[in-house]
Write a protein that holds these residues in place. Structure first.
Motif, PDB file in Angstrom:
ATOM      1  N   LEU A   1      13.280  19.987  -6.641  1.00  0.00           N
ATOM      2  CA  LEU A   1      12.056  18.958  -6.236  1.00  0.00           C
ATOM      3  C   LEU A   1      11.165  18.738  -7.234  1.00  0.00           C
ATOM      4  N   LYS A   2      10.367  17.947  -6.968  1.00  0.00           N
ATOM      5  CA  LYS A   2       9.386  17.272  -8.121  1.00  0.00           C
ATOM      6  C   LYS A   2       7.987  17.170  -7.291  1.00  0.00           C
ATOM      7  N   THR A   3       6.829  17.018  -8.229  1.00  0.00           N
ATOM      8  CA  THR A   3       5.735  16.238  -7.556  1.00  0.00           C
ATOM      9  C   THR A   3       5.429  14.938  -8.407  1.00  0.00           C
ATOM     10  N   VAL A   4       5.240  13.848  -7.695  1.00  0.00           N
ATOM     11  CA  VAL A   4       5.018  12.679  -8.377  1.00  0.00           C
ATOM     12  C   VAL A   4       3.551  12.440  -8.004  1.00  0.00           C
ATOM     13  N   SER A   5       2.721  12.119  -9.290  1.00  0.00           N
ATOM     14  CA  SER A   5       1.412  11.779  -9.277  1.00  0.00           C
ATOM     15  C   SER A   5       1.257  10.273  -9.742  1.00  0.00           C
ATOM     16  N   VAL A   6       0.396   9.517  -8.591  1.00  0.00           N
ATOM     17  CA  VAL A   6       0.298   8.106  -8.840  1.00  0.00           C
ATOM     18  C   VAL A   6      -1.476   8.305  -9.085  1.00  0.00           C
ATOM     19  N   TYR A   7      -1.623   7.369 -10.148  1.00  0.00           N
ATOM     20  CA  TYR A   7      -3.102   7.197 -10.592  1.00  0.00           C
ATOM     21  C   TYR A   7      -3.386   5.697 -10.386  1.00  0.00           C
ATOM     22  N   SER A   8      -4.591   5.507  -9.792  1.00  0.00           N
ATOM     23  CA  SER A   8      -4.989   4.205  -9.432  1.00  0.00           C
ATOM     24  C   SER A   8      -6.528   4.008  -9.791  1.00  0.00           C
ATOM     25  N   GLY A   9      -7.252   2.809  -9.856  1.00  0.00           N
ATOM     26  CA  GLY A   9      -8.204   2.507 -10.242  1.00  0.00           C
ATOM     27  C   GLY A   9      -9.309   2.440  -8.833  1.00  0.00           C
ATOM     28  N   ASP A  10      -8.909   3.034  -7.844  1.00  0.00           N
ATOM     29  CA  ASP A  10      -9.354   3.189  -6.395  1.00  0.00           C
ATOM     30  C   ASP A  10     -10.292   4.271  -6.380  1.00  0.00           C
ATOM     31  N   ARG A  11     -11.477   3.919  -5.978  1.00  0.00           N
ATOM     32  CA  ARG A  11     -12.629   5.019  -5.980  1.00  0.00           C
ATOM     33  C   ARG A  11     -12.436   6.263  -4.983  1.00  0.00           C
ATOM     34  N   MET A  12     -11.790   6.094  -4.021  1.00  0.00           N
ATOM     35  CA  MET A  12     -11.443   7.155  -2.798  1.00  0.00           C
ATOM     36  C   MET A  12     -10.642   7.778  -3.189  1.00  0.00           C
ATOM     37  N   THR A  13      -9.335   7.219  -3.745  1.00  0.00           N
ATOM     38  CA  THR A  13      -8.242   7.948  -4.102  1.00  0.00           C
ATOM     39  C   THR A  13      -7.734   7.480  -5.385  1.00  0.00           C
ATOM     40  N   PRO A  14      -8.282   8.262  -6.254  1.00  0.00           N
ATOM     41  CA  PRO A  14      -7.972   7.674  -7.871  1.00  0.00           C
ATOM     42  C   PRO A  14      -6.631   8.489  -8.244  1.00  0.00           C
ATOM     43  N   LYS A  15      -6.204   9.683  -7.455  1.00  0.00           N
ATOM     44  CA  LYS A  15      -4.865  10.141  -7.792  1.00  0.00           C
ATOM     45  C   LYS A  15      -4.428  10.792  -6.460  1.00  0.00           C
ATOM     46  N   LEU A  16      -3.134  10.514  -6.363  1.00  0.00           N
ATOM     47  CA  LEU A  16      -2.408  10.761  -5.250  1.00  0.00           C
ATOM     48  C   LEU A  16      -1.231  11.749  -5.384  1.00  0.00           C
ATOM     49  N   ASP A  17      -1.232  12.986  -5.312  1.00  0.00           N
ATOM     50  CA  ASP A  17      -0.119  13.724  -5.311  1.00  0.00           C
ATOM     51  C   ASP A  17       1.156  13.714  -4.309  1.00  0.00           C
TER      52      ASP A  17
ATOM     53  N   GLN B   1       0.786  -1.083  -0.204  1.00  0.00           N
ATOM     54  CA  GLN B   1      -0.172   0.056  -0.072  1.00  0.00           C
ATOM     55  C   GLN B   1       0.886   1.248   0.102  1.00  0.00           C
ATOM     56  N   ILE B   2       0.152   2.115  -0.444  1.00  0.00           N
ATOM     57  CA  ILE B   2       0.682   3.718  -0.190  1.00  0.00           C
ATOM     58  C   ILE B   2      -0.114   4.227   0.949  1.00  0.00           C
ATOM     59  N   ILE B   3       0.344   4.721   1.973  1.00  0.00           N
ATOM     60  CA  ILE B   3      -0.567   4.998   2.893  1.00  0.00           C
ATOM     61  C   ILE B   3      -0.025   6.617   3.042  1.00  0.00           C
ATOM     62  N   TYR B   4      -1.186   7.585   3.117  1.00  0.00           N
ATOM     63  CA  TYR B   4      -1.093   9.100   3.121  1.00  0.00           C
ATOM     64  C   TYR B   4      -1.597   9.511   4.570  1.00  0.00           C
TER      65      TYR B   4
END
Length: 159
Positions: free
Chosen positions: A110-126, A74-77
């Motif tokens: 620095l940079k920003t990494v966006s992670v896209y997923s098929g998750d309903r609650m968190t479809p994009k995590l920056d 998992q990725i936990i934010y």
């Protein structure tokens, strides 16, 4: 079948990301704090400066308490100051990545990494404030592929 165990990767935004995100507000607070002598509404300007300073302090604490934990599954934010929240993204649901660098991020490395997923609650995590040299996408991609293989998930495309 060989299983791969990854240690948990903990990422916290770099402090310079605060300056990048809050540059306009920092400038306004600075102008207000500089003070203008013989200004008719100096009391109101001072009050606005104090409010801007409190807002900046809150935003800085919020950024410093933000963390991204990338485990083997998992990725936990984790985020928040007075109340803490945790958002979870299952790695086997990740479908794409994007790296972005604004002009100020380029200047500060620095940079920003966006992670896209098929998750309903968190479809994009920056994930903001990552050092440019860190190959975060590579670390996450390796864990994503391992999870997809372990769960028997295969991507089918139409070409």
């Amino acid at each position: 079948m060989q299983t791969t165990h990854y240690g948990t990767l903990v990422i916290r935004p770099h402090s310079m990301q605060f300056v990048i995100d809050e540059l306009l507000l920092l400038c306004l607070a600075g102008y207000g704090c500089a003070g203008m002598e013989n200004f008719v509404n100096s009391g109101m300007l001072s009050g606005a400066s104090v409010l801007c300073s409190l807002c900046l302090l809150y935003r800085f604490i919020y950024l410093r308490r933000t963390e991204y934990l990338i485990s083997s599954e998992q990725i936990i934010y984790r985020h928040g100051v007075f109340t803490r929240s945790c958002d979870y993204m299952e790695l086997y649901r990740v479908v794409d990545f994007r790296e972005h660098r604004s002009f100020l991020q380029q200047l500060s490395g620095l940079k920003t990494v966006s992670v896209y997923s098929g998750d309903r609650m968190t479809p994009k995590l920056d994930i903001c404030g990552v050092e440019y040299r860190m190959d975060l996408v590579g670390h996450i991609r390796e864990r994503v592929e391992t999870n997809k293989r372990r769960k028997g998930i295969y991507e089918i495309t139409n070409r």
